[in-house]
Scaffold this active site. Sequence first.
Site, PDB file in Angstrom:
ATOM      1  N   ASN A 352       0.877  -1.237  -0.052  1.00 30.25           N
ATOM      2  CA  ASN A 352       0.038   0.145   0.016  1.00 30.25           C
ATOM      3  C   ASN A 352       0.820   1.179   0.072  1.00 30.25           C
ATOM      4  O   ASN A 352       1.891   1.304  -0.478  1.00 30.25           O
ATOM      5  CB  ASN A 352      -0.922  -0.142   1.169  1.00 30.25           C
ATOM      6  CG  ASN A 352      -2.271   0.377   0.858  1.00 30.25           C
ATOM      7  OD1 ASN A 352      -2.567   1.503   0.339  1.00 30.25           O
ATOM      8  ND2 ASN A 352      -3.477  -0.390   0.775  1.00 30.25           N
ATOM      9  N   HIS A 354       2.522   3.152   2.160  1.00 30.56           N
ATOM     10  CA  HIS A 354       3.976   3.387   2.722  1.00 30.56           C
ATOM     11  C   HIS A 354       4.778   2.489   1.964  1.00 30.56           C
ATOM     12  O   HIS A 354       6.005   2.792   1.824  1.00 30.56           O
ATOM     13  CB  HIS A 354       3.756   2.798   4.300  1.00 30.56           C
ATOM     14  CG  HIS A 354       4.948   3.104   4.955  1.00 30.56           C
ATOM     15  ND1 HIS A 354       6.052   2.322   5.381  1.00 30.56           N
ATOM     16  CD2 HIS A 354       5.454   4.274   5.525  1.00 30.56           C
ATOM     17  CE1 HIS A 354       6.904   2.845   6.093  1.00 30.56           C
ATOM     18  NE2 HIS A 354       6.592   3.982   5.969  1.00 30.56           N
ATOM     19  N   CYS A 355       4.321   1.362   1.208  1.00 32.82           N
ATOM     20  CA  CYS A 355       5.124   0.523   0.594  1.00 32.82           C
ATOM     21  C   CYS A 355       5.977   1.083  -0.633  1.00 32.82           C
ATOM     22  O   CYS A 355       6.721   0.672  -1.056  1.00 32.82           O
ATOM     23  CB  CYS A 355       4.490  -0.960   0.324  1.00 32.82           C
ATOM     24  SG  CYS A 355       3.634  -1.758   1.748  1.00 32.82           S
ATOM     25  N   ILE A 356       5.148   2.338  -1.132  1.00 30.41           N
ATOM     26  CA  ILE A 356       5.731   2.386  -2.452  1.00 30.41           C
ATOM     27  C   ILE A 356       6.306   3.961  -2.300  1.00 30.41           C
ATOM     28  O   ILE A 356       6.556   4.570  -3.506  1.00 30.41           O
ATOM     29  CB  ILE A 356       4.461   2.775  -3.504  1.00 30.41           C
ATOM     30  CG1 ILE A 356       3.284   3.582  -2.967  1.00 30.41           C
ATOM     31  CG2 ILE A 356       3.696   1.280  -3.658  1.00 30.41           C
ATOM     32  CD1 ILE A 356       2.454   4.103  -3.944  1.00 30.41           C
TER      33      ILE A 356
END
Length: 367
Positions: A352, A354-356
Site C-alpha cells: 500500500n 507506505h510500501c511505495i
Amino acid sequence: MKIINSTPKADGFYMPAEFSPHYGCIMIFPERSDSWHYGGYAARKAFVKIAETIAQSERLTVCASERQYENARRMLPDNIRVVEMSSNDSWARDYAPTFVTDGKDIRGINWGFNAWGGLEDGLYFPWDLDNKMARKLCDLYEKDMYDLGNFILEGGSIHVDGEGTCITTEACLLSKGRNSMLTKAEIENYLHEYLNIEKVIWLKNGIYKDETNEHVDNICAFVKPSEVVLAWTDDENDPQYAMSKSCYDILSRETDAKGRSITVHKLRCPKPVTITAEECGGLDTMDFQPTRTPGERLAASYVNFYIANGAVVMPFFGDPADEPARDLLAELFHTREVVPVYARDILIGGGNIHCITQQIPIFGGAK
C-alpha cells in the site's frame, strides 16, 4: 559516491523518524503485469494522486523504466522529477536506500533484497534490478553509502522513533528466507549498528495474509516518540484479532529506549478485503501460475500510510471504517492534512501507500 567501510553508529549517523522533516521522497512507477491488474492503469492513477499530494510539501523523484518513462512524465506534474531507472517492480520502501543523517549530511544504506524471501518463499524472480537500485539512487543524489548487501532487510520491516527505538516483527526478520544463518541477537546487532538505535521491540506478527512475512509497516507505526498506532479488529473470530492482541500486549508492557511507556492507539481495520475473479482476470501469470486467486484475502490496513512534511497520505478502501480511521489520524497529526487515496488497486499489487514510498531526511545545507 563512495562506499563507507564503517557503520552509521560508529560515524554518528542515525535513521530519523518518518514524522521528522524530509528533504524528499522516492517512488517507482508501476508496470509489472503480474502485480498490477489490467496493465497497471488503475494503479498508476492512484500512484499519481499519491505523488501529487507528497510533492506539495517535499521534493519527489519518481523512477520509471524506459518503457514507462514517457507515460510517467506525461501523467506527473512538472514539479516532480522523473528519472529513467530499471527495476523489477515498484516497492521503493523495500529496496531504495534507507537514509541516515548526522544532521549535516545524509548517507544511504544498501540492504540486501531478495523479493521477501528469496528461493525459500520470495514473491518473484529475478530481483536483480531491484537489488541495484539503492546504489543507483545514492549515485543520483550524490550521497555516500554503507553497503550491507549480505544482510537481507526491507525498509517496510522496520519503524524507528528517531530517539533510539526500533519496532519490527519476528515473523519477518526471523523468517527462513532472509538471514537464517544469523541468530536473533546477531540480527538485532545489525539494527543497532546501522540504524544507530538502542532498543528493538520485537512484535510477533503483522497483518494476516501479509505476503511480506508480515512487515511492521502494515501493523504498527510511530506517530511521535513513545506513541504508536496499531492495526486492530474487535472481531475475536477474525485471525487478525489474536495477531493484533499479541502486538498490543507486547507494546503495553514495553518501554522505549528512553524508558517511556508506549501509548497505543487502536486503528481499526476495514472489513476483510478479498480479490474478485474479475480482478484476478486482469493479472498475468508468473512461471505459468496465477499470482492471485478469486476470494483471496488481501492484507488491508490503514497503518500503511506515508507521513509527508505537510500531509499524511492514507489508504481508503470504500469501507465504513475509512472515515473513523481518517478522524483518528487527523487527531494524532493535527499539524498535517490527512489525505485519503482509494488504494484497492495498490493493495492488489501486494502492498500500500507506505510500501511505495521512501523518505529522505532533511540535512544541513539542503536546497
